[in-house]
Design a protein around this motif. Structure first.
Motif, PDB file in Angstrom:
ATOM      1  N   GLN A  73       1.144   5.719 -51.645  1.00 10.50           N
ATOM      2  CA  GLN A  73       1.954   5.348 -50.487  1.00 10.50           C
ATOM      3  C   GLN A  73       3.392   5.066 -50.909  1.00 10.50           C
ATOM      4  O   GLN A  73       3.633   4.458 -51.949  1.00 10.50           O
ATOM      5  CB  GLN A  73       1.387   4.097 -49.799  1.00 10.50           C
ATOM      6  CG  GLN A  73       0.108   4.350 -49.008  1.00 10.50           C
ATOM      7  CD  GLN A  73      -0.264   3.132 -48.183  1.00 10.50           C
ATOM      8  OE1 GLN A  73      -0.773   2.147 -48.712  1.00 10.50           O
ATOM      9  NE2 GLN A  73      -0.004   3.188 -46.892  1.00 10.50           N
ATOM     10  N   LYS A  74       4.328   5.518 -50.076  1.00 10.47           N
ATOM     11  CA  LYS A  74       5.732   5.258 -50.356  1.00 10.47           C
ATOM     12  C   LYS A  74       6.018   3.772 -50.215  1.00 10.47           C
ATOM     13  O   LYS A  74       5.527   3.108 -49.299  1.00 10.47           O
ATOM     14  CB  LYS A  74       6.631   6.055 -49.411  1.00 10.47           C
ATOM     15  CG  LYS A  74       6.589   7.557 -49.626  1.00 10.47           C
ATOM     16  CD  LYS A  74       7.532   8.260 -48.674  1.00 10.47           C
ATOM     17  CE  LYS A  74       7.509   9.771 -48.898  1.00 10.47           C
ATOM     18  NZ  LYS A  74       8.419  10.473 -47.953  1.00 10.47           N
ATOM     19  N   LEU A  75       6.853   3.270 -51.122  1.00  6.41           N
ATOM     20  CA  LEU A  75       7.207   1.855 -51.060  1.00  6.41           C
ATOM     21  C   LEU A  75       7.885   1.506 -49.742  1.00  6.41           C
ATOM     22  O   LEU A  75       7.663   0.424 -49.194  1.00  6.41           O
ATOM     23  CB  LEU A  75       8.130   1.498 -52.227  1.00  6.41           C
ATOM     24  CG  LEU A  75       7.516   1.548 -53.632  1.00  6.41           C
ATOM     25  CD1 LEU A  75       8.552   1.104 -54.669  1.00  6.41           C
ATOM     26  CD2 LEU A  75       6.285   0.659 -53.724  1.00  6.41           C
ATOM     27  N   CYS A  76       8.699   2.434 -49.214  1.00 11.16           N
ATOM     28  CA  CYS A  76       9.396   2.136 -47.955  1.00 11.16           C
ATOM     29  C   CYS A  76       8.401   1.971 -46.809  1.00 11.16           C
ATOM     30  O   CYS A  76       8.603   1.133 -45.918  1.00 11.16           O
ATOM     31  CB  CYS A  76      10.421   3.215 -47.631  1.00 11.16           C
ATOM     32  SG  CYS A  76       9.774   4.890 -47.535  1.00 11.16           S
ATOM     33  N   ASP A  77       7.300   2.741 -46.824  1.00 12.26           N
ATOM     34  CA  ASP A  77       6.284   2.588 -45.789  1.00 12.26           C
ATOM     35  C   ASP A  77       5.578   1.245 -45.916  1.00 12.26           C
ATOM     36  O   ASP A  77       5.288   0.573 -44.913  1.00 12.26           O
ATOM     37  CB  ASP A  77       5.261   3.726 -45.878  1.00 12.26           C
ATOM     38  CG  ASP A  77       5.859   5.075 -45.515  1.00 12.26           C
ATOM     39  OD1 ASP A  77       6.873   5.086 -44.778  1.00 12.26           O
ATOM     40  OD2 ASP A  77       5.333   6.106 -45.971  1.00 12.26           O
ATOM     41  N   LEU A  78       5.299   0.838 -47.151  1.00 16.48           N
ATOM     42  CA  LEU A  78       4.678  -0.469 -47.372  1.00 16.48           C
ATOM     43  C   LEU A  78       5.617  -1.582 -46.931  1.00 16.48           C
ATOM     44  O   LEU A  78       5.180  -2.575 -46.320  1.00 16.48           O
ATOM     45  CB  LEU A  78       4.322  -0.635 -48.848  1.00 16.48           C
ATOM     46  CG  LEU A  78       3.230   0.291 -49.400  1.00 16.48           C
ATOM     47  CD1 LEU A  78       3.092   0.122 -50.913  1.00 16.48           C
ATOM     48  CD2 LEU A  78       1.877   0.009 -48.723  1.00 16.48           C
ATOM     49  N   ALA A  79       6.911  -1.418 -47.219  1.00 10.85           N
ATOM     50  CA  ALA A  79       7.883  -2.445 -46.847  1.00 10.85           C
ATOM     51  C   ALA A  79       7.951  -2.604 -45.336  1.00 10.85           C
ATOM     52  O   ALA A  79       8.040  -3.724 -44.818  1.00 10.85           O
ATOM     53  CB  ALA A  79       9.257  -2.084 -47.406  1.00 10.85           C
ATOM     54  N   ARG A  80       7.875  -1.494 -44.604  1.00 13.54           N
ATOM     55  CA  ARG A  80       7.933  -1.576 -43.138  1.00 13.54           C
ATOM     56  C   ARG A  80       6.683  -2.239 -42.569  1.00 13.54           C
ATOM     57  O   ARG A  80       6.701  -2.766 -41.461  1.00 13.54           O
ATOM     58  CB  ARG A  80       8.107  -0.170 -42.552  1.00 13.54           C
ATOM     59  CG  ARG A  80       9.461   0.461 -42.896  1.00 13.54           C
ATOM     60  CD  ARG A  80       9.678   1.766 -42.175  1.00 13.54           C
ATOM     61  NE  ARG A  80      10.929   2.390 -42.591  1.00 13.54           N
ATOM     62  CZ  ARG A  80      11.024   3.392 -43.432  1.00 13.54           C
ATOM     63  NH1 ARG A  80       9.921   3.918 -43.978  1.00 13.54           N
ATOM     64  NH2 ARG A  80      12.192   3.895 -43.770  1.00 13.54           N
ATOM     65  N   GLN A  81       5.587  -2.186 -43.324  1.00 17.45           N
ATOM     66  CA  GLN A  81       4.347  -2.850 -42.902  1.00 17.45           C
ATOM     67  C   GLN A  81       4.327  -4.320 -43.311  1.00 17.45           C
ATOM     68  O   GLN A  81       3.375  -5.038 -43.036  1.00 17.45           O
ATOM     69  CB  GLN A  81       3.141  -2.138 -43.520  1.00 17.45           C
ATOM     70  CG  GLN A  81       2.964  -0.694 -43.093  1.00 17.45           C
ATOM     71  CD  GLN A  81       1.955   0.044 -43.952  1.00 17.45           C
ATOM     72  OE1 GLN A  81       1.071  -0.562 -44.562  1.00 17.45           O
ATOM     73  NE2 GLN A  81       2.074   1.355 -44.009  1.00 17.45           N
ATOM     74  N   GLY A  82       5.376  -4.744 -44.002  1.00 21.65           N
ATOM     75  CA  GLY A  82       5.440  -6.119 -44.460  1.00 21.65           C
ATOM     76  C   GLY A  82       4.690  -6.375 -45.742  1.00 21.65           C
ATOM     77  O   GLY A  82       4.482  -7.522 -46.131  1.00 21.65           O
ATOM     78  N   VAL A  83       4.277  -5.296 -46.422  1.00 20.84           N
ATOM     79  CA  VAL A  83       3.530  -5.422 -47.671  1.00 20.84           C
ATOM     80  C   VAL A  83       4.506  -5.405 -48.839  1.00 20.84           C
ATOM     81  O   VAL A  83       5.355  -4.524 -48.936  1.00 20.84           O
ATOM     82  CB  VAL A  83       2.519  -4.266 -47.826  1.00 20.84           C
ATOM     83  CG1 VAL A  83       1.783  -4.379 -49.157  1.00 20.84           C
ATOM     84  CG2 VAL A  83       1.533  -4.276 -46.668  1.00 20.84           C
ATOM     85  N   GLU A  84       4.394  -6.368 -49.709  1.00 24.30           N
ATOM     86  CA  GLU A  84       5.242  -6.411 -50.898  1.00 24.30           C
ATOM     87  C   GLU A  84       4.390  -6.201 -52.139  1.00 24.30           C
ATOM     88  O   GLU A  84       3.289  -6.747 -52.235  1.00 24.30           O
ATOM     89  CB  GLU A  84       5.974  -7.760 -51.001  1.00 24.30           C
ATOM     90  CG  GLU A  84       7.036  -7.938 -49.930  1.00 24.30           C
ATOM     91  CD  GLU A  84       7.920  -9.140 -50.209  1.00 24.30           C
ATOM     92  OE1 GLU A  84       7.837  -9.678 -51.329  1.00 24.30           O
ATOM     93  OE2 GLU A  84       8.683  -9.526 -49.310  1.00 24.30           O
ATOM     94  N   VAL A  85       4.878  -5.392 -53.042  1.00 24.39           N
ATOM     95  CA  VAL A  85       4.167  -5.136 -54.292  1.00 24.39           C
ATOM     96  C   VAL A  85       5.123  -5.394 -55.443  1.00 24.39           C
ATOM     97  O   VAL A  85       6.350  -5.334 -55.287  1.00 24.39           O
ATOM     98  CB  VAL A  85       3.634  -3.682 -54.363  1.00 24.39           C
ATOM     99  CG1 VAL A  85       2.629  -3.420 -53.265  1.00 24.39           C
ATOM    100  CG2 VAL A  85       4.781  -2.673 -54.292  1.00 24.39           C
ATOM    101  N   GLU A  86       4.565  -5.693 -56.597  1.00 28.96           N
ATOM    102  CA  GLU A  86       5.403  -5.915 -57.766  1.00 28.96           C
ATOM    103  C   GLU A  86       5.866  -4.577 -58.312  1.00 28.96           C
ATOM    104  O   GLU A  86       5.067  -3.663 -58.504  1.00 28.96           O
ATOM    105  CB  GLU A  86       4.623  -6.676 -58.835  1.00 28.96           C
ATOM    106  CG  GLU A  86       5.464  -7.062 -60.032  1.00 28.96           C
ATOM    107  CD  GLU A  86       4.699  -7.911 -61.026  1.00 28.96           C
ATOM    108  OE1 GLU A  86       5.207  -8.098 -62.150  1.00 28.96           O
ATOM    109  OE2 GLU A  86       3.588  -8.369 -60.692  1.00 28.96           O
ATOM    110  N   ILE A  87       7.161  -4.457 -58.541  1.00 25.70           N
ATOM    111  CA  ILE A  87       7.749  -3.208 -59.034  1.00 25.70           C
ATOM    112  C   ILE A  87       8.241  -3.442 -60.454  1.00 25.70           C
ATOM    113  O   ILE A  87       9.007  -4.370 -60.710  1.00 25.70           O
ATOM    114  CB  ILE A  87       8.910  -2.733 -58.143  1.00 25.70           C
ATOM    115  CG1 ILE A  87       8.460  -2.661 -56.673  1.00 25.70           C
ATOM    116  CG2 ILE A  87       9.419  -1.382 -58.595  1.00 25.70           C
ATOM    117  CD1 ILE A  87       9.597  -2.366 -55.717  1.00 25.70           C
TER     118      ILE A  87
END
Length: 223
Positions: free
Chosen positions: A56-70
């Motif tokens: 999954q693209k990070l931008c899609d996760l960000a729009r869902q409010g999901v944060e992941v460690e990069i």
């Protein structure tokens, strides 16, 4: 364009403000922190990017409010020049950098070093590889051009960094058939295992690579 004062979640002017008080800085203050970001540096790419995590693209996760460690990634910044200060207190910078550098992140990190917060207001790519704005054409110029071929860049021009090898004229039949060529049919320094530009009668013929004592075409491009 570096806009000090506020950091945003996208690290550019389209995002939501996440920190900062609006305090600016001087060009002199900016020049003090710039050297920290020149050379081999580490960057943490922004969440609003096309990088993928588990498909999954990070931008899609960000729009869902999901944060992941990069994880931080190495990149190269060859030069940062603070060109001048604009009326709104922002700065025009000229950056020469390597592949994979996020200018948004560079602006964000400069703001953190300044203690003001910052984001990218504008990005204009002036050069990539052998392509530059000096060779670009406006839509108006293209529409007004009677012969578009006069505006085209030669096919081999972007490959100027690849070694050139010439094929002897009497081997034209082999070239057009895409046959492997022997060293006696070639002129020029032939690096083993590396791609080369092949020319026949001074015309770009394609890309080849020397393997097992023979030059084999990877792309035959002779018309």
């Amino acid at each position: 364009q570096l806009k000090p004062g506020y950091a945003t979640d996208t690290q550019d002017a389209h995002g939501k403000i996440i920190s900062g008080s609006g305090r600016g800085c001087s060009l002199e203050q900016l020049n003090v922190v710039i050297p920290q970001f020149v050379g081999d540096i580490m960057q943490i790419p922004p969440m609003f990017s096309a990088l993928k995590r588990d498909g999954q693209k990070l931008c899609d996760l960000a729009r869902q409010g999901v944060e992941v460690e990069i994880e931080p990634r190495p990149t190269q910044v060859h030069e940062i020049q603070g060109m001048h200060t604009l009326e709104d207190g922002s700065f025009m910078l000229r950056v020469r950098c390597g592949k994979g550098t996020y200018i948004r992140t560079l602006c964000h990190d400069l703001g953190a070093a300044l203690g003001t917060g910052a984001h990218m207001g504008l990005l204009l790519r002036t050069n990539t590889g052998m392509f530059s704005l000096d060779d670009a054409h406006t839509m108006e110029e293209i529409e007004a051009c009677g012969d578009l071929e006069t505006l085209l860049v030669a096919m081999d021009r972007p490959l100027g960094h690849v070694p050139r090898v010439d094929v002897v004229p009497w081997a034209e039949r082999f070239v057009r058939n895409g046959n492997a060529l022997t060293p006696k049919e070639l002129r020029g320094e032939i690096p083993a295992g590396r791609p080369v530009r092949l020319y026949l009668n001074d015309r770009f013929a394609g890309i080849g690579r020397m393997r097992d004592g023979h030059m084999k075409f990877e792309a035959m491009l002779l018309e």
